[in-house]
Design an enzyme around this catalytic site. Sequence first.
Site, PDB file in Angstrom:
ATOM      1  CE  LYS A 130      -1.633  -2.341   3.167  1.00 40.44           C
ATOM      2  NZ  LYS A 130      -1.923  -2.955   4.413  1.00 40.44           N
ATOM      3  CB  VAL A 157      -8.836  -1.966  -0.308  1.00 42.12           C
ATOM      4  CG1 VAL A 157     -10.038  -1.349   0.752  1.00 42.12           C
ATOM      5  CG2 VAL A 157      -8.078  -0.614  -0.529  1.00 42.12           C
ATOM      6  N   GLY A 159      -8.216  -7.262   1.401  1.00 47.90           N
ATOM      7  CA  GLY A 159      -7.590  -8.469   1.228  1.00 47.90           C
ATOM      8  C   GLY A 159      -8.108  -9.324   0.142  1.00 47.90           C
ATOM      9  N   GLY A 212      -2.250 -12.741  16.859  1.00 43.73           N
ATOM     10  CA  GLY A 212      -1.267 -12.482  15.502  1.00 43.73           C
ATOM     11  C   GLY A 212      -2.050 -11.592  14.605  1.00 43.73           C
ATOM     12  CD  GLU A 215       2.340  -6.522  11.703  1.00 42.81           C
ATOM     13  OE1 GLU A 215       3.689  -7.108  11.920  1.00 42.81           O
ATOM     14  OE2 GLU A 215       1.790  -7.232  10.894  1.00 42.81           O
ATOM     15  CG  ASP A 226      -3.893  -0.954   7.301  1.00 40.19           C
ATOM     16  OD1 ASP A 226      -2.972  -1.141   6.370  1.00 40.19           O
ATOM     17  OD2 ASP A 226      -4.724  -1.116   7.567  1.00 40.19           O
ATOM     18  CE  LYS A 230      -5.908  -2.074   4.266  1.00 43.97           C
ATOM     19  NZ  LYS A 230      -6.204  -2.878   5.416  1.00 43.97           N
ATOM     20  N   GLY A 322      -5.155 -11.770   5.460  1.00 47.51           N
ATOM     21  CA  GLY A 322      -4.983 -13.643   5.130  1.00 47.51           C
ATOM     22  C   GLY A 322      -3.959 -13.679   3.885  1.00 47.51           C
TER      23      GLY A 322
END
Length: 341
Positions: A130, A157, A159, A212, A215, A226, A230, A322
């Site tokens: 991105k 955007v 996934g 998970g 981060e 983030d 997007k 993912g």
Amino acid sequence: MRIFVCGMGVVGRAVCELLASRGPELRSRYGVPLTLAGVSDSRAIVLAGSDSAELDPLAVVAAKQAGKLGTMEGAMPAALPPRELAGRCQTLGIDVFVDCSPTDLKAAAVPTERMLAMLALRIGVVSVNKGPLATAMPALLEAARYNQVQLRFSGTVGGGTPVLATGSTLNRGETVTAIRGIVNGTTNFILWKMATERWAFDVALAEAQKLGYAETDPTADVDGWDAAAKVVILANAVLGIRATVQQVSVTGIRGVTPERIASAAAAGKVVKLIAGASAAGLTVAPQEVDAAGPLNTSGSLNAVEFTLSSGAVVAITGRGAGGVETASAVLRDLIDIGTMR
Ligand SMILES: NC(=O)c1ccc[n+]([C@@H]2O[C@H](COP(=O)([O-])OP(=O)(O)OC[C@H]3O[C@@H](n4cnc5c(N)ncnc54)[C@H](OP(=O)(O)O)[C@@H]3O)[C@@H](O)[C@H]2O)c1
């Protein structure tokens, strides 16, 4: 169609695995042969031996997992300047450069330069990174238009959830006038846990890290950057607003208190990190939305609403990240490019 995959992490490896498992089917269904001709990670570049040679995607994944990418035949140190890498790709007949390298808004200059070098040589670009798009999307779109070459970014955007494709499709019948939604799964998970378990922000963040979703350095997610990247991509691609991340008003979720969540609940609302884009501007901020509406998603699910010129609203919901899901978005882009040729 000959492909270079830059970045051999979760997404890059999943792209290689999908090329191996779905390549033959995609070739017979769409008439697009997808051939791997080069890969790279932070330390090594591996190139096919000639413009008719190819790399075995599963051998590349195995070498990467064994820490031996740099010892494969055709390997060289990764320190090639962008224009030189683009030149080598051109010599090897590479049609599309797939960028699966890390998103870093503060260090987007090199990947941006790499993409511009590819586009200048009429090598198509598919990006899940991105950074270049958030910081230089108007220039990248212009370079693609000028050189008459494809620039695709479906996986940036939502996934694997086709958020951008939905916006583009809606634009064909009517005009999309505004977009708002949840485009960051980590913050949604945190706010959802704060609302449903009555956890404090720090507890919910620690759980997101344990599972998970977040981060070790959660800044890009919880401070809204983030989501800001997007919303820039959505605004450029769907609304035709030529913006960069500098134009986004960004507020993250660190200041969302249990009291705010409780008072929203008492009014039939939930607090969500909402990214919004319209002619009025680009924003990312925590907002109260209807508990009974489509933006009240659980866990890390994304949800985006498109407002059309008629006033109608269309929403799409799904997983926003993912490795396999995002790699499947890369494949969609590759097939789109291949079927246009
Ligand atoms: N994972 C997701 O669910 C998801 C969803 C949507 C979008 N994305 C985006 O997809 C991209 C990749 O994500 P990921 O989860 O696969 O990340 P990752 O697992 O951290 O992998 C990143 C890969 O990029 C390589 N790399 C670092 N610097 C490089 C450079 N200068 N040139 C070439 N390769 C370089 C790394 O090399 P080393 O292996 O040598 O460190 C690593 O192989 C990111 O931009 C991310 O924002 C990810």
